[in-house]
Design a protein around this motif. Structure first.
Motif, PDB file in Angstrom:
ATOM      1  N   ALA A 267     -40.268-132.019 -25.213  1.00  0.00           N
ATOM      2  CA  ALA A 267     -40.149-133.294 -24.499  1.00  0.00           C
ATOM      3  C   ALA A 267     -41.423-133.561 -23.705  1.00  0.00           C
ATOM      4  CB  ALA A 267     -38.940-133.272 -23.574  1.00  0.00           C
ATOM      5  N   HIS A 268     -42.147-134.591 -24.072  1.00  0.00           N
ATOM      6  CA  HIS A 268     -43.338-135.000 -23.323  1.00  0.00           C
ATOM      7  C   HIS A 268     -43.671-136.447 -23.663  1.00  0.00           C
ATOM      8  CE1 HIS A 268     -45.013-133.490 -27.181  1.00  0.00           C
ATOM      9  NE2 HIS A 268     -45.938-134.426 -27.005  1.00  0.00           N
ATOM     10  N   THR A 269     -44.590-137.013 -22.902  1.00  0.00           N
ATOM     11  CA  THR A 269     -44.965-138.420 -23.054  1.00  0.00           C
ATOM     12  C   THR A 269     -46.480-138.537 -23.056  1.00  0.00           C
ATOM     13  OG1 THR A 269     -42.948-139.181 -21.950  1.00  0.00           O
ATOM     14  CG2 THR A 269     -44.785-140.732 -22.038  1.00  0.00           C
ATOM     15  N   VAL A 270     -46.997-139.452 -23.864  1.00  0.00           N
ATOM     16  CA  VAL A 270     -48.443-139.681 -23.943  1.00  0.00           C
ATOM     17  C   VAL A 270     -48.719-141.174 -23.784  1.00  0.00           C
ATOM     18  CG1 VAL A 270     -50.525-139.431 -25.329  1.00  0.00           C
ATOM     19  CG2 VAL A 270     -48.727-137.692 -25.469  1.00  0.00           C
ATOM     20  N   LEU A 271     -49.638-141.490 -22.884  1.00  0.00           N
ATOM     21  CA  LEU A 271     -50.110-142.862 -22.679  1.00  0.00           C
ATOM     22  C   LEU A 271     -51.532-142.972 -23.214  1.00  0.00           C
ATOM     23  CD1 LEU A 271     -49.219-143.182 -18.869  1.00  0.00           C
ATOM     24  CD2 LEU A 271     -47.670-143.414 -20.804  1.00  0.00           C
TER      25      LEU A 271
ATOM     26  N   TYR B  88     -56.929-136.216 -35.332  1.00  0.00           N
ATOM     27  CA  TYR B  88     -57.348-137.125 -34.263  1.00  0.00           C
ATOM     28  C   TYR B  88     -56.099-137.520 -33.482  1.00  0.00           C
ATOM     29  CZ  TYR B  88     -59.656-141.001 -31.871  1.00  0.00           C
ATOM     30  OH  TYR B  88     -60.172-141.823 -30.902  1.00  0.00           O
ATOM     31  N   PRO B  89     -56.170-137.625 -32.154  1.00  0.00           N
ATOM     32  CA  PRO B  89     -54.962-137.929 -31.366  1.00  0.00           C
ATOM     33  C   PRO B  89     -54.246-139.182 -31.867  1.00  0.00           C
ATOM     34  CG  PRO B  89     -56.755-137.297 -29.909  1.00  0.00           C
ATOM     35  CD  PRO B  89     -57.347-137.421 -31.288  1.00  0.00           C
ATOM     36  N   VAL B  90     -52.969-139.027 -32.169  1.00  0.00           N
ATOM     37  CA  VAL B  90     -52.228-140.133 -32.756  1.00  0.00           C
ATOM     38  C   VAL B  90     -52.123-141.310 -31.783  1.00  0.00           C
ATOM     39  CG1 VAL B  90     -49.991-139.171 -32.052  1.00  0.00           C
ATOM     40  CG2 VAL B  90     -50.112-140.744 -33.979  1.00  0.00           C
ATOM     41  N   ALA B  91     -52.007-141.036 -30.480  1.00  0.00           N
ATOM     42  CA  ALA B  91     -51.897-142.123 -29.510  1.00  0.00           C
ATOM     43  C   ALA B  91     -53.172-142.957 -29.469  1.00  0.00           C
ATOM     44  CB  ALA B  91     -51.589-141.561 -28.121  1.00  0.00           C
ATOM     45  N   LEU B  92     -54.339-142.307 -29.571  1.00  0.00           N
ATOM     46  CA  LEU B  92     -55.604-143.052 -29.577  1.00  0.00           C
ATOM     47  C   LEU B  92     -55.764-143.855 -30.859  1.00  0.00           C
ATOM     48  CD1 LEU B  92     -58.141-140.531 -28.003  1.00  0.00           C
ATOM     49  CD2 LEU B  92     -57.061-142.525 -26.946  1.00  0.00           C
ATOM     50  N   ALA B  93     -55.340-143.280 -31.984  1.00  0.00           N
ATOM     51  CA  ALA B  93     -55.417-144.023 -33.238  1.00  0.00           C
ATOM     52  C   ALA B  93     -54.540-145.271 -33.180  1.00  0.00           C
ATOM     53  CB  ALA B  93     -54.997-143.128 -34.402  1.00  0.00           C
ATOM     54  N   GLU B  94     -53.342-145.133 -32.614  1.00  0.00           N
ATOM     55  CA  GLU B  94     -52.449-146.280 -32.511  1.00  0.00           C
ATOM     56  C   GLU B  94     -52.966-147.307 -31.505  1.00  0.00           C
ATOM     57  OE1 GLU B  94     -50.002-147.015 -34.432  1.00  0.00           O
ATOM     58  OE2 GLU B  94     -50.237-145.159 -35.564  1.00  0.00           O
ATOM     59  N   ALA B  95     -53.561-146.841 -30.417  1.00  0.00           N
ATOM     60  CA  ALA B  95     -54.134-147.776 -29.436  1.00  0.00           C
ATOM     61  C   ALA B  95     -55.254-148.592 -30.077  1.00  0.00           C
ATOM     62  CB  ALA B  95     -54.653-147.005 -28.224  1.00  0.00           C
ATOM     63  N   HIS B  96     -56.062-147.931 -30.897  1.00  0.00           N
ATOM     64  CA  HIS B  96     -57.123-148.648 -31.608  1.00  0.00           C
ATOM     65  C   HIS B  96     -56.525-149.674 -32.561  1.00  0.00           C
ATOM     66  CE1 HIS B  96     -60.696-149.420 -34.039  1.00  0.00           C
ATOM     67  NE2 HIS B  96     -59.948-149.184 -35.094  1.00  0.00           N
TER      68      HIS B  96
END
Length: 433
Positions: free
Chosen positions: A80-84, A382-390
Motif C-alpha cells: 500500500a503506497h501512493t505516488v504523485l 522508467y517511473p510509471v507515474a512520470l510517464a503518465e504525467a508526460h
C-alpha cells in the motif's frame, strides 16, 4: 524530405566511431576505479582539502556524505503506497499564428497501490495572452519563449504541492469521518501566480498528522535549476520562491520529493576524484592551472560521466553513496539544498535527487528510494507515474490544431476581422511541389 540513401553512406563511419568510443570509455573506467580506491582511503583528507580550497577550484565538485564504497541494496516498496507526479508541456508563442499567446499544460498524476482507490490522471491548462504576462520578462532581457519554460517549471512544482495538500485532506476526511469528502479534482484552480511567494518564515512540519500509506512526489529531471544562476536577481525571485513554497508544502506533509534523471550527463560526483588526481600539494586551480580546468592534469578520465561509472560499480537494485551538490544556485535553496545518489534500477543507472530534509530523515529517505525503484520496475525501466504525467501533459499536433481552431472561433465571435495565420505559415502548411 530526408534522403535515407545519402544517410546510409555515413552509417559505417558512425559505427566505427562508436566502437572506438566504447573502448576509450572502458579505459577511462579503469582509471576512475583506481582513483576511487585511493580516494576511499583518503576521503576525509580530500574533504578537508575541498573545504579549504573550494573557492579556488574551477569545476563543480559534489561532496560525499557517506563512504565512497557505500553499496546499499534497496528493498521493495510496501504493497500500500501512493505516488504523485507532475510534468508540463506547452504551445509556444508564434507571431505567425492567429494570436500571439502561449499555453501551459501540466499533467497531474496520483496513483494509489494496494488501497482500492481511484487514481487521478488529468491535466491543468492555462492560456497566457495578456501583454503584462507575455512581456514581463523583457525588462530583464529574457525572451517570452524562455520565460514560458521557466513558468512551466514553477507550475510543475506548485501543482505538485497542491496535489499533496488535496491528498492529505482527502485522507483526513476518510480517517476521521469528516463531513464531506475532499476531491482531488480541483480543475478550476488557477496555475501558480506569477509573483513571488510570500517571504514568511516556514513553519515546522506538523507532528499530529494521522497515519497514511507511504507517499512519494516525483518530478522529471533535476531539482537543481542551474539556469537561475544566469538570471538577474529580480527575475530569479519570480521563479524560485514559488517552487520552494511548493516543496515546503511537501515537507510539512512529510511527503518525500524526488527528481528522477534518466541518462544523466552529470560528472559532478566523479569530479571529486580529480582532487585525488591533482599532482599539486593543494588543489588551487586558479594558481596552478590558470582556471583552465578542462585541460588540467587532474582531468584524466574525461569525458566519463557519473552514470557510466556507477553502471560498472553497482548491482541492480543497489544505490551508491549520497552526495551533496555544490551548485552555486543552491545557496538560495535554504532547507531545500539538494543531495543525490546513483541507483541501479536495472535498465540503467539513474541519478536520484532529493532535498536536504529528505536525506536527513531516515524514514523519508528509505521511502523515497524504495518507491522510486518500485516505480521504475512497474514502468519497465522508467517511473510509471512520470510517464503518465508526460502523456497527460503533452500537446500533440491535433491538440494544437484544435486549440487554435477554438481560439479562431472565439475571435470571430468577438467581432475581430482578418483572423488567420501569416502567409508564411499558410504556405508552410501546404506544399505546391
Amino acid at each position: 524530405m530526408l534522403d535515407l540513401m545519402k544517410i546510409a553512406q555515413q552509417m559505417r563511419g558512425i559505427s566505427e566511431h562508436l566502437t572506438q568510443e566504447a573502448e576509450a570509455a572502458r579505459r577511462r573506467v579503469i582509471i576512475a576505479n583506481q582513483l576511487m580506491e585511493r580516494a576511499t582511503e583518503h576521503q576525509s583528507t580530500l574533504l578537508e582539502q575541498w573545504e579549504q580550497w573550494c573557492d579556488r577550484i574551477g569545476f563543480a565538485v559534489a561532496q560525499p556524505i557517506e563512504p565512497l564504497d557505500t553499496r546499499i541494496a534497496l528493498q521493495a516498496a510496501p504493497e500500500a503506497h501512493t505516488v504523485l507526479a507532475t510534468d508540463g508541456s506547452q504551445i509556444a508563442p508564434s507571431h505567425h499564428e492567429i494570436a500571439y499567446c502561449y499555453l501551459l499544460n501540466i499533467g497531474r498524476i496520483v496513483l494509489h497501490y494496494g488501497q482500492s482507490r481511484y487514481p487521478l490522471l488529468d491535466s491543468l491548462p492555462e492560456v497566457v495572452y495578456r501583454p503584462e504576462d507575455l512581456y514581463l520578462s523583457r525588462q530583464w532581457g529574457i525572451s517570452t519563449e524562455e520565460w514560458m519554460g521557466h513558468r512551466r517549471t514553477v507550475a510543475e512544482a506548485v501543482v505538485l504541492g497542491e496535489l499533496a495538500k488535496a491528498l492529505r485532506r482527502e485522507e483526513v476526511g476518510e480517517i476521521w469521518g469528516a463531513e464531506g469528502q475532499y476531491s482531488l479534482d480541483f480543475s478550476s484552480a488557477p496555475l501558480p501566480p506569477r509573483s513571488p511567494a510570500p517571504s514568511h518564515p516556514p513553519s515546522h512540519p506538523s507532528t499530529d498528522l494521522p497515519s497514511h500509506p507511504p507517499t512519494l512526489a516525483l518530478v522529471d529531471g533535476s531539482l537543481i535549476y542551474w539556469f537561475l544562476d544566469q538570471l538577474p536577481a529580480e527575475a530569479r525571485d519570480n521563479i524560485l520562491p514559488p517552487i520552494l513554497e511548493g516543496w515546503e508544502q511537501l515537507r510539512q506533509l512529510r511527503i518525500p520529493l524526488v527528481g528522477y534523471l534518466s541518462a544523466s550527463r552529470s560528472g559532478e560526483a566523479l569530479n571529486f576524484l580529480r582532487l585525488e588526481a591533482c599532482p599539486y600539494e593543494q588543489p588551487d586551480c586558479t594558481t596552478h592551472c590558470g582556471g583552465q580546468t578542462d585541460t588540467a592534469p587532474c582531468q584524466v578520465f574525461s569525458p566519463l560521466k557519473d552514470a557510466t561509472y556507477w553502471a560498472t560499480a553497482l548491482e541492480p537494485g543497489q544505490r551508491g553513496p549520497l552526495w551533496q551538490s555544490s551548485a552555486p544556485i543552491l545557496d538560495h535553496y535554504g532547507e531545500h539544498r539538494i543531495f543525490f545518489c546513483y541507483v541501479h534500477v536495472g535498465a540503467e543507472v539513474a541519478r536520484v535527487e532529493m532535498p536536504a530534509w529528505v536525506v536527513e530523515d531516515a524514514e523519508l529517505l528509505e521511502t523515497a528510494l524504495q518507491l522510486t525503484l518500485t516505480q521504475v520496475q512497474k514502468g519497465y525501466g522508467y517511473p510509471v507515474a512520470l510517464a503518465e504525467a508526460h502523456n497527460q501533459a503533452v500537446v500533440r499536433g491535433g491538440d494544437r490544431t484544435r486549440f487554435f481552431a477554438l481560439l479562431e472561433r472565439e475571435m470571430i465571435r468577438a467581432g475581430l476581422k482578418n483572423v488567420g495565420t501569416s502567409y508564411k505559415e499558410a504556405r508552410k502548411r501546404g506544399s505546391i511541389a
